[in-house]
Design an enzyme around this catalytic site. Sequence first.
Site, PDB file in Angstrom:
ATOM      1  N   ASP A 188     -30.127  52.970 122.910  1.00 39.08           N
ATOM      2  CA  ASP A 188     -28.797  53.228 123.470  1.00 39.08           C
ATOM      3  C   ASP A 188     -28.180  51.913 123.963  1.00 39.08           C
ATOM      4  O   ASP A 188     -28.857  50.908 124.164  1.00 39.08           O
ATOM      5  CB  ASP A 188     -28.926  54.208 124.627  1.00 39.08           C
ATOM      6  CG  ASP A 188     -27.634  54.963 124.907  1.00 39.08           C
ATOM      7  OD1 ASP A 188     -26.611  54.658 124.259  1.00 39.08           O
ATOM      8  OD2 ASP A 188     -27.651  55.868 125.760  1.00 39.08           O
ATOM      9  N   GLU A 246     -23.356  47.513 123.920  1.00 39.66           N
ATOM     10  CA  GLU A 246     -21.950  47.182 123.648  1.00 39.66           C
ATOM     11  C   GLU A 246     -21.366  46.203 124.669  1.00 39.66           C
ATOM     12  O   GLU A 246     -20.558  45.349 124.320  1.00 39.66           O
ATOM     13  CB  GLU A 246     -21.075  48.453 123.668  1.00 39.66           C
ATOM     14  CG  GLU A 246     -21.478  49.513 122.670  1.00 39.66           C
ATOM     15  CD  GLU A 246     -22.436  50.525 123.260  1.00 39.66           C
ATOM     16  OE1 GLU A 246     -22.852  51.434 122.527  1.00 39.66           O
ATOM     17  OE2 GLU A 246     -22.779  50.413 124.465  1.00 39.66           O
ATOM     18  N   ASP A 277     -20.680  59.255 122.676  1.00 38.26           N
ATOM     19  CA  ASP A 277     -20.326  60.244 123.692  1.00 38.26           C
ATOM     20  C   ASP A 277     -19.037  60.985 123.332  1.00 38.26           C
ATOM     21  O   ASP A 277     -17.927  60.461 123.501  1.00 38.26           O
ATOM     22  CB  ASP A 277     -20.152  59.557 125.044  1.00 38.26           C
ATOM     23  CG  ASP A 277     -21.436  58.903 125.526  1.00 38.26           C
ATOM     24  OD1 ASP A 277     -22.489  59.154 124.911  1.00 38.26           O
ATOM     25  OD2 ASP A 277     -21.378  58.135 126.495  1.00 38.26           O
TER      26      ASP A 277
END
Length: 778
Positions: free
Chosen positions: A434, A437, A502
Amino acid sequence: MKFRDGMWLTAEGMRVEYAEDVYNITQTEKGLSLLCPTRKIFQRGDTLNLSTLTIDIEAASDGIISVETTHWAGEAVKGPNFDLFPDGQPKIEPQITQGVKGTTLNAGALSATIHPDQHTFDIRFHSTDGSKALTSLLNRSVGLAYSPGPSNPMQTGDMRDFKHYIFTQTTLGIGETVHGLGERFGAFNKVGQSISLWNADGGTSSDQAYKNVSFWLSSRGYGIFIDTPGKVELEIGSERCSRVQTSVQAQRLKWYIIYGPTPKDVLRRYSILTGKPGKVPSWSFGLWLSTSFTTNYDEATVNSFLEGMKERDTQVDVFHYDCFWMKAFTWTDFVFDSKRFPDPKAQISRLKESGLVKKVCVWINPYIAQHGAAFKTAAEKGYLLKRKNGDVWQWDLWQAGMGLVDFTNPDAVKWYVDCLNGLFDKGVDCIKTDFGERIPTLDVEWFDKSVDAHKMHNYYAFLYNKVVYEALQARYGTSEAVLFARTACAGTQRFPLVWGGDCESTPEAMAESVRGGLGLGLCGYAFWSNDIGGFEGYPAPWIYKRWVAFGLLCSHSRLHGSSSYRVPWTIDEDNKSEEGCSRTLAKWTALKTRLMPYLYAQGAKAVENGWPLSLRAMCLEFPEDRTAWYLDRQFMIGDSLLAAPIFDESGEVEFYLPKGKWTSFFTDKIRDGPGWFKEKHGFGSLPLYVRENTILVLGKSGVKGAVYDYAQDVEVCLYQVTEGASAELVDNQGNTLGTLKIDPSGELEGKGLLKGSWTTSDNGREVDELYSKTIEWL
């Protein structure tokens, strides 16, 4: 980034200079070098006090030509750089000819021709055989810009207060559409959009993207790959309606034009340039179940989930532990919360021995919290990114005092891999990578001093996922590694797989996810998933069930939420009817399981060619059908299956079938395309159509789990087959067993490959008549 104010004016605060002449053409080892002054040269005095742009046009491979524009060649060339031609660059002998149309560089199937008139700036890209004009660089299409615009050339002696840009504008043909540029959630056709390629954690409802890929595909039979991991700004018919403008803040801009002629050919060549997708194991195609994000769980909760799924006739192949397998404030320290998981190795072993699950996945990220066990070691040994004054770079966004693993440091990589091996020792089989970014660009200093901080922002995704993927390969084998990654850039398709990030628990968000998956697939990503039911919020039962149908037709399928669980009985108070969430999930999981002989064979083709397995945009299979380039609510699953998710509570759906005969998978009824059609479905079906001339191999009804013998007790379904129709048969390790094929007499060849009590269905498959009661043609 817009440099002009309409057609006639320069944007406020800008100075723009364009290549106006092709003053000189020099032949080089790989192609041509063009010296292009920024005004037309008619006499010797015209060569003074002006800028020039050098345009190097080179043959890179068959059907691939690179174009590099440079203003000041003395700019320091800093990394990181994309890892191009990772399997080796194919040899190409550039051919240069001169004729009445100008000077032409030939790179196999693709050519570039420079106009013979020095004062006519005109570079055309076309197929070598002359059958197809692709795009061009015309008048005022290559240039440099300053912001703010200097009023005197002397001012550029000190560039600290100026930004410098290079841009190119390739022509857009009438009716041409543009697609790709990563996992973008807005309109499928990018014409009219301004797009910044800059990884960001922005969810699925904005113009930001987790996966920015500097590649776009044109409906005219070519693609363009922009060769910089730095920030790229695109104006796609949005500054000049007839051009795609690409700009970077730098002294150089390089891109590759890749010829098809079909979009599948473009992606095949693109995969040679940036890398083919990695192979994934067959077990990864099964259903993944997550604990969800902020929910409470321990061993008892996990067991109750898996036992509940088994009781409701749904096999889970992979169980995923999300963030709170570690203690709060300690992510990522690779240490199981001892209060909730006192003996994680034994617990994982018990799970697998019970047969409730085959594999286990855990969540990690490259952010190292100050309060976790790993931070002190990482900080002391220099494994974390630093500020320019030597401090560890830290902030409190996400995890308190978190640092960032510096993957440019080989020792940091080794340490991180050692941490991963500790998880593998406990029985962890795969990793959810995960985040990645939010990579800082200001006041930072990487261990590798040769890298540019701004280029590292997007490229970090490649390094992060590469490290974890290769650690999995080293432990479990080359073809057994699999990630669940969120962030990506060009080349990261080599480290599958990725999921959409998400999304909200709404039908609109499901449609956003479809568009995101379609766009990423057109950038060479074979495997993709999303959060079934939506990540944020609490899905209504009807949304959950429609999302289950969509999610189980993606290459990979995971149930995951944020603050609520995604096991079906929590969604609708354990409705046990045929239309309830539990039975709906069981049906769709069983269908995907039966499709595994087809899916795994198609996955091998996707890996070999750089094509998406699912979601595959309709334009890849039907490029001559103009409608196919606008379809963003349906997709192909491999070569032969078409699926149209349902976004309406009523169960009504409208979809498009290209030319040919299409058979409903659920009823064996046939529709003739091209045309638009409407249907109404219960929760156990959606428009799932089989393309004519298809041999579809289905696993035995009732088989549990994605891994079984794909040649044993199968049903071979024939759909309007003619001579030459074929289907590859593979085993569950991906080894090719052989080919089933229709011979000249219409008989099926290759029956010797099949084992057990296999059957053949000549006009579709053996269908459940109950579906005729739940599917209505409108």
